[in-house]
Design a protein around this motif. Structure first.
Motif: not given
Length: 247
Positions: A196-200, A216-234
């Motif tokens: 929905x975020x992408x469509x929005x 929205x794009x910047x927020x999504x990019x930050x969330x994605x970057x943090x998830x990739x950075x913290x992928x081992x913790x996740x």
């Protein structure tokens, strides 16, 4: 020939039959998952080049006129089954071309169809074929969790968290014991926030609200970057969650 020899011969024939079946399944899986991307890159590279940026994607879909919805369905399904095309760009384009509500509806239909096709391909071919194509240790890691009593909660988390290879997980799901209907529902629910975020973003960009779309794009990019950075913790979080609910 003694009974022992006959039994031994039967076991050998059974093993050969299983081996042949596994090889045939692998060839079929390879044909579906690998040959299509190779064909596109080698013989239809012009199509891939048309998807280099957002404007090219929009122009390609819109160029088909009345069939643009069907083309979008095909692209959405294709990127889920073989993961060769940029799905998020297509979803932004859907919001731009079709609008917010139609874009969500069309994307949901495509995601449901693509997920179903991927699941049943894996289900019909079986785990042996999946192990031949994907690292067995990685497959065992996810399939073990998908076979747990609380698999449905894990599915939702896996599809909700950005950066996790969702389309690959669908192949694992088909090779596991998880039932199709609840898997489909929970995987789609997990996909929906990012979808929905992408469509929005596309809808707001078309409406001239570039600041909102950019935010929205910047927020999504930050969330994605943090998830990739913290992928081992996740990954460790999912492991601890799995241990807790299966203990």
């Amino acid at each position: 020939m003694s009974k022992g020899s006959k039994l031994s011969e039967r076991l050998k024939n059974t093993d050969r039959a299983k081996l042949v079946a596994s090889v045939l399944k692998f060839v079929l899986l390879l044909a579906i998952v690998v040959s299509v991307p190779v064909y596109l890159f080698v013989f239809k590279r012009d199509i891939i080049l048309e998807f280099e940026n957002f404007d090219d994607v929009v122009a390609f879909i819109e160029s088909h006129g009345r069939e643009s919805v069907l083309i979008y369905f095909a692209l959405e399904i294709l990127q889920l089954v073989i993961s060769v095309l940029p799905g998020q760009v297509f979803q932004i384009a859907a919001g731009y071309i079709f609008g917010l509500v139609p874009g969500i509806i069309y994307t949901l239909i495509g995601a449901i169809a693509g997920t179903a096709i991927t699941y049943w391909i894996s289900y019909l071919l079986g785990r042996d074929a999946i192990n031949l194509l994907i690292d067995p240790e990685k497959a065992d890691y996810y399939i073990e969790r998908l076979n747990s009593k609380r698999a449905y909660i894990i599915v939702f988390l896996l599809f909700l968290i950005p950066g996790i290879p969702k389309d690959t997980i669908t192949y694992f799901a088909g090779a596991s014991n998880i039932r199709f209907k609840p898997f489909l529902i929970l995987s789609i629910l997990g996909r929906m926030p990012a979808m929905i975020g992408s469509i929005l973003i596309g809808y707001m960009y078309r409406s001239g609200n570039t600041l909102g779309a950019g935010g929205i794009l910047a927020f999504a990019a930050v969330v994605f970057a943090v998830c990739v950075w913290k992928r081992r913790e996740l990954s460790r979080f999912i492991d601890r969650f799995y241990d807790k609910i299966s203990g």
